[in-house]
Design a protein around this motif. Structure first.
Motif, PDB file in Angstrom:
ATOM      1  N   ALA A 211      99.547  12.905  -0.011  1.00 35.86           N
ATOM      2  CA  ALA A 211      98.238  13.295  -0.518  1.00 35.86           C
ATOM      3  C   ALA A 211      98.409  14.288  -1.649  1.00 35.86           C
ATOM      4  CB  ALA A 211      97.384  13.904   0.602  1.00 35.86           C
ATOM      5  N   ALA A 212      97.347  14.478  -2.421  1.00 35.18           N
ATOM      6  CA  ALA A 212      97.397  15.386  -3.563  1.00 35.18           C
ATOM      7  C   ALA A 212      96.115  16.187  -3.656  1.00 35.18           C
ATOM      8  CB  ALA A 212      97.623  14.594  -4.847  1.00 35.18           C
ATOM      9  N   ALA A 213      96.185  17.295  -4.376  1.00 35.73           N
ATOM     10  CA  ALA A 213      95.022  18.123  -4.665  1.00 35.73           C
ATOM     11  C   ALA A 213      95.083  18.544  -6.119  1.00 35.73           C
ATOM     12  CB  ALA A 213      94.991  19.356  -3.758  1.00 35.73           C
ATOM     13  N   LEU A 214      94.002  18.283  -6.854  1.00 36.23           N
ATOM     14  CA  LEU A 214      93.904  18.619  -8.271  1.00 36.23           C
ATOM     15  C   LEU A 214      92.781  19.629  -8.469  1.00 36.23           C
ATOM     16  CD1 LEU A 214      94.132  14.967  -9.581  1.00 36.23           C
ATOM     17  CD2 LEU A 214      95.872  16.709  -9.948  1.00 36.23           C
ATOM     18  N   PRO A 215      93.004  20.648  -9.302  1.00 33.92           N
ATOM     19  CA  PRO A 215      91.966  21.653  -9.505  1.00 33.92           C
ATOM     20  C   PRO A 215      90.997  21.265 -10.617  1.00 33.92           C
ATOM     21  CG  PRO A 215      93.944  22.316 -10.654  1.00 33.92           C
ATOM     22  CD  PRO A 215      94.255  20.994 -10.001  1.00 33.92           C
ATOM     23  N   GLY A 216      89.730  21.326 -10.348  1.00 32.44           N
ATOM     24  CA  GLY A 216      88.734  21.176 -11.399  1.00 32.44           C
ATOM     25  C   GLY A 216      88.701  19.819 -12.058  1.00 32.44           C
ATOM     26  N   PRO A 217      87.822  19.670 -13.035  1.00 33.51           N
ATOM     27  CA  PRO A 217      87.704  18.398 -13.755  1.00 33.51           C
ATOM     28  C   PRO A 217      88.855  18.185 -14.721  1.00 33.51           C
ATOM     29  CG  PRO A 217      86.266  20.034 -14.743  1.00 33.51           C
ATOM     30  CD  PRO A 217      86.851  20.677 -13.517  1.00 33.51           C
ATOM     31  N   ALA A 218      89.064  16.948 -15.120  1.00 36.66           N
ATOM     32  CA  ALA A 218      90.092  16.639 -16.109  1.00 36.66           C
ATOM     33  C   ALA A 218      89.688  17.178 -17.472  1.00 36.66           C
ATOM     34  CB  ALA A 218      90.303  15.131 -16.186  1.00 36.66           C
ATOM     35  N   LEU A 219      90.658  17.768 -18.182  1.00 32.88           N
ATOM     36  CA  LEU A 219      90.429  18.293 -19.523  1.00 32.88           C
ATOM     37  C   LEU A 219      91.149  17.415 -20.529  1.00 32.88           C
ATOM     38  CD1 LEU A 219      91.039  22.088 -18.774  1.00 32.88           C
ATOM     39  CD2 LEU A 219      88.834  20.911 -18.950  1.00 32.88           C
ATOM     40  N   ASP A 220      90.395  16.803 -21.429  1.00 36.61           N
ATOM     41  CA  ASP A 220      91.024  15.912 -22.399  1.00 36.61           C
ATOM     42  C   ASP A 220      91.517  16.697 -23.612  1.00 36.61           C
ATOM     43  OD1 ASP A 220      88.751  16.459 -23.887  1.00 36.61           O
ATOM     44  OD2 ASP A 220      87.817  14.507 -23.529  1.00 36.61           O
ATOM     45  N   ASN A 221      92.187  15.987 -24.504  1.00 43.06           N
ATOM     46  CA  ASN A 221      92.787  16.644 -25.661  1.00 43.06           C
ATOM     47  C   ASN A 221      91.738  17.219 -26.609  1.00 43.06           C
ATOM     48  OD1 ASN A 221      95.375  16.009 -24.742  1.00 43.06           O
ATOM     49  ND2 ASN A 221      95.325  13.996 -25.722  1.00 43.06           N
TER      50      ASN A 221
END
Length: 344
Positions: free
Chosen positions: A12-22
């Motif tokens: 399993a994984a945990a990612l913080p916050g929304p994705a930030l694009d370039n």
């Protein structure tokens, strides 16, 4: 040593916050639109998740909170609770504190106690080192279940006041390459539906006489005002050495198992950048292997990478009898690692 197998029951994984694009990064740091095009063309990573509010500079998540979330999810997916865990192993290059060890903070939050715990200080191949430690514990007969964790929060090392228009390439590249995340896997001597048997696993230091390809500084009270950059990356050296090292790992795994390249169903390649990962996979030339990759939309998230890949592989692509090869290369002092799985 016993002759029994070790199995990965879940990941399993945990990612913080929304994705930030370039484009978001370009606006935040006042970069020219051509910079965004350069990132897309030469780095190839489209987005990443950061445990940091780019506007306020406030850290929004810690490694412990992300690892707790990932560990809880992995245990739930395996149908296990804290009382079933015989040992906990964490790999990271960015612990929340030097003491207490982050692994022990996470274990406490998960309700795990009275077990052995280990924290490995390493770059991204530390994830495979942690899997190796867990495997050796299980093969020694010292337990039946080990929770393995890995993750990094790189964004806490960013200086948001840096003028990226004047930054050296070795410093600039860190702002687009990396993301923050944590991951977890449950290893056991008991197989279960949807699990995978570990057929091979090794890690090896190969940095004799080589200068580091990546440096992450630690500053104490005596040198906190040093003008050394907190993080640097020799991207040219990485481009030169990583593809060759990846091929060496693949050859060693296949030769050791007696597998042919056309018998590999899934490839979990090094997740350095979107562009480099794609080039490496093409160079390996496995005719039918499906790439399991996360770097395009999660960035290079250090010790979490392998767990993000395992989560995707175990979600359905690695069915009974199907074979996977994973490769991890660490550029800090040059380590190479590989593993092979077979679906149960």
């Amino acid at each position: 040593m016993t002759g029994r197998d070790v199995h990965i029951l879940s990941a399993a994984a945990a990612l913080p916050g929304p994705a930030l694009d370039n484009a978001t990064l370009a606006r935040r740091f006042g970069m020219d639109p051509l910079w965004e095009q350069w990132v897309d063309a030469f780095i190839g990573t489209r987005a990443r998740h950061l445990a940091l509010d780019l506007e306020t500079g406030k850290q929004t998540r810690t490694l412990a909170s992300l690892a707790e979330e990932a560990g809880r999810r992995a245990l739930a997916a395996a149908g296990l609770g804290p009382g079933d865990v015989d040992a906990v192993v964490l790999a990271t290059a960015t612990p929340d504190q030097l003491m207490p060890a982050t692994v022990n903070v996470v274990a406490d939050r998960l309700g795990i106690d009275g077990v052995r715990s280990f924290q490995l200080q390493s770059g991204c191949s530390g994830a495979v080192q942690a899997l190796d430690v867990a495997r050796q514990i299980l093969l020694s007969g010292s337990g039946r279940t080990v929770l393995v964790l890995g993750g990094d929060v790189i964004a806490r090392f960013y200086d948001l006041e840096t003028d990226l228009r004047k930054a050296a390439p070795a410093e600039l590249v860190n702002f687009v390459l990396f993301g923050d995340a944590a991951g977890a896997a449950v290893l056991s001597t008991d197989p279960a539906p949807g699990s995978a048997a570990v057929r091979a696993l090794f890690t090896r230091l190969v940095g004799l006489g080589r200068p580091p390809g990546a440096v992450l500084e630690w500053f104490g009270p005596a040198d906190r005002h040093s003008d050394r950059p907190a993080a640097t990356e020799d991207y040219k050296a990485i481009e030169e050495h990583v593809p060759t090292m990846t091929g060496e790992v693949l050859d060693e795994v296949l030769t050791g198992l007696g597998w042919r390249g056309d018998e590999v169903d899934l490839l979990l390649p090094p997740q350095l950048s979107g562009r480099m990962t794609k080039l490496i996979s093409e160079r390996l030339g496995l005719p039918r292997a499906q790439d399991v990759s996360c770097v395009d939309d999660a960035g290079n998230c250090g010790n979490a990478i392998v767990f993000l890949q395992l989560q995707r592989a175990l979600a359905g692509a690695l069915g009974p009898g199907r074979r996977a090869v994973g490769i991890s290369i660490e550029s800090s002092k040059w380590l190479k690692a590989g593993f092979a799985l077979e679906g149960n």
